[in-house]
Design a protein around this motif. Sequence first.
Motif, PDB file in Angstrom:
ATOM      1  N   CYS A 125     -30.911  -3.686  17.701  1.00 26.29           N
ATOM      2  CA  CYS A 125     -32.231  -4.280  17.450  1.00 26.29           C
ATOM      3  C   CYS A 125     -32.549  -4.241  15.957  1.00 26.29           C
ATOM      4  O   CYS A 125     -32.491  -3.186  15.331  1.00 26.29           O
ATOM      5  CB  CYS A 125     -33.302  -3.535  18.233  1.00 26.29           C
ATOM      6  SG  CYS A 125     -33.076  -3.589  20.027  1.00 26.29           S
ATOM      7  N   ALA A 185     -23.660 -10.055  23.066  1.00 21.94           N
ATOM      8  CA  ALA A 185     -24.827  -9.448  22.438  1.00 21.94           C
ATOM      9  C   ALA A 185     -24.492  -8.031  21.997  1.00 21.94           C
ATOM     10  O   ALA A 185     -23.864  -7.275  22.751  1.00 21.94           O
ATOM     11  CB  ALA A 185     -26.010  -9.445  23.392  1.00 21.94           C
ATOM     12  N   SER A 186     -24.887  -7.683  20.794  1.00 18.31           N
ATOM     13  CA  SER A 186     -24.563  -6.355  20.264  1.00 18.31           C
ATOM     14  C   SER A 186     -25.534  -5.286  20.749  1.00 18.31           C
ATOM     15  O   SER A 186     -25.227  -4.105  20.689  1.00 18.31           O
ATOM     16  CB  SER A 186     -24.586  -6.391  18.739  1.00 18.31           C
ATOM     17  OG  SER A 186     -25.910  -6.640  18.279  1.00 18.31           O
ATOM     18  N   HIS A 187     -26.720  -5.706  21.213  1.00 15.27           N
ATOM     19  CA  HIS A 187     -27.796  -4.791  21.632  1.00 15.27           C
ATOM     20  C   HIS A 187     -28.227  -3.893  20.477  1.00 15.27           C
ATOM     21  O   HIS A 187     -28.666  -2.763  20.686  1.00 15.27           O
ATOM     22  CB  HIS A 187     -27.374  -3.962  22.845  1.00 15.27           C
ATOM     23  CG  HIS A 187     -27.023  -4.793  24.042  1.00 15.27           C
ATOM     24  ND1 HIS A 187     -27.961  -5.521  24.733  1.00 15.27           N
ATOM     25  CD2 HIS A 187     -25.830  -5.026  24.643  1.00 15.27           C
ATOM     26  CE1 HIS A 187     -27.364  -6.171  25.733  1.00 15.27           C
ATOM     27  NE2 HIS A 187     -26.078  -5.885  25.685  1.00 15.27           N
ATOM     28  N   LYS A 243     -31.686 -11.972  18.221  1.00 11.68           N
ATOM     29  CA  LYS A 243     -30.679 -11.412  19.115  1.00 11.68           C
ATOM     30  C   LYS A 243     -29.363 -11.457  18.349  1.00 11.68           C
ATOM     31  O   LYS A 243     -28.842 -12.516  18.045  1.00 11.68           O
ATOM     32  CB  LYS A 243     -30.571 -12.237  20.399  1.00 11.68           C
ATOM     33  CG  LYS A 243     -29.408 -11.839  21.287  1.00 11.68           C
ATOM     34  CD  LYS A 243     -29.280 -12.775  22.468  1.00 11.68           C
ATOM     35  CE  LYS A 243     -28.060 -12.439  23.314  1.00 11.68           C
ATOM     36  NZ  LYS A 243     -27.894 -13.366  24.455  1.00 11.68           N
ATOM     37  N   TYR A 281     -17.308  -3.163  21.776  1.00  8.71           N
ATOM     38  CA  TYR A 281     -17.935  -4.455  21.510  1.00  8.71           C
ATOM     39  C   TYR A 281     -16.911  -5.585  21.624  1.00  8.71           C
ATOM     40  O   TYR A 281     -15.737  -5.422  21.293  1.00  8.71           O
ATOM     41  CB  TYR A 281     -18.562  -4.467  20.105  1.00  8.71           C
ATOM     42  CG  TYR A 281     -19.645  -3.428  19.939  1.00  8.71           C
ATOM     43  CD1 TYR A 281     -20.982  -3.746  20.154  1.00  8.71           C
ATOM     44  CD2 TYR A 281     -19.321  -2.122  19.589  1.00  8.71           C
ATOM     45  CE1 TYR A 281     -21.972  -2.791  20.013  1.00  8.71           C
ATOM     46  CE2 TYR A 281     -20.302  -1.157  19.452  1.00  8.71           C
ATOM     47  CZ  TYR A 281     -21.634  -1.495  19.662  1.00  8.71           C
ATOM     48  OH  TYR A 281     -22.611  -0.541  19.533  1.00  8.71           O
TER      49      TYR A 281
END
Length: 348
Positions: free
Chosen positions: A231, A227-229, A236, A222
């Motif tokens: 969810c 964006a960490s993706h 976001k 990271y």
Amino acid sequence: MSGGVDSSVSAALLKQQGFRVQGIYMRNWDTADERGVCTSAEDWEDVQRVCFKLDIPCEQVDFVKEYWTDVFQQTLDDYAAGLTPNPDVMCNQYIKFGSLISKVPVDAWFATGHYCRTYDGRLLRGKDRNKDQSYYLSTVPEDALRRTMFPLGEFESKTQVKNLAEQLGLHVAAKRESMGICFVGQRRRFADFLAEYIDQPPGPAVDLQGNVIGQHRGLFGYTIGQASHICHGPHKWCVAEKDVPNNTLICVPGSNHPALFHSACTARNWVWIHPSTALEGEKLVDAQVRYRQSPQKAILSKQGDRYTVRFLEPVRAMARGQQVVVWDGDWCLGGGVIDTIESAFPSP
């Protein structure tokens, strides 16, 4: 010569100018990519084809050991420590303008396809601001620059270079531009590539209040600001910080959250390209913390054995381990590795 269009056109221009030119290809990496293809072998073949077309000799030199020791191992150590290293800067410092240039006869010029310029030993931005690569050369010493030529520095666009390659009949004119980590190349999933070398377990991803919003796959995968993706709800989530001792990824909702903006940084391992210009007081400079970032006005000052760069306007997504580089107009003065960062909007 890398086997790409930039170094190929550079060699052609130098020959047109009447120089006796010899191509040198560095073999720094010896494993295949995800397709099972050894890209180093492909690039060396391209270098040989270009040199045959230009009627110049070429040779291959092996720096696999030096690259692993001086660049890649340090890159892995930095990622494992939660930093965001820049292997391209290290490669130029230790390999291209270190191990390689030391093999060039002292009465010969050294040339590369970088988009930058030199004048009286000074490193200047390239005319093409979109391609300017002086950021990556910010740790190259003055004595190396005085014997280096950058034939593409005066070109105002990459399109001009590609068009010239076509006019010269160079087969690399249509070759895709190389991307990714220096000499390792582009990997489909860079985090998966790093996972082959870094043993780090998954852990919690939390918001600023410590609430768990998901799980990360390993902190090394990271980058601050991206964006960490992960969810969790309608937001976001972007990476704001990496808590290495607790193996925790700290995220914030939205890509413009105040926690992503910083006002200053301190840098270690500072390199002045010209030691005679080393700063003792304060100086207004243009500064960048990443390649192709728009230059930002900042106050540079010395603090003990480190330098502080205080930006006049907040800068988004600074990260420890990044290279901060400073210029005086087009003149690149040098830079260092970001050690600490200061939030532009401290939490109440």
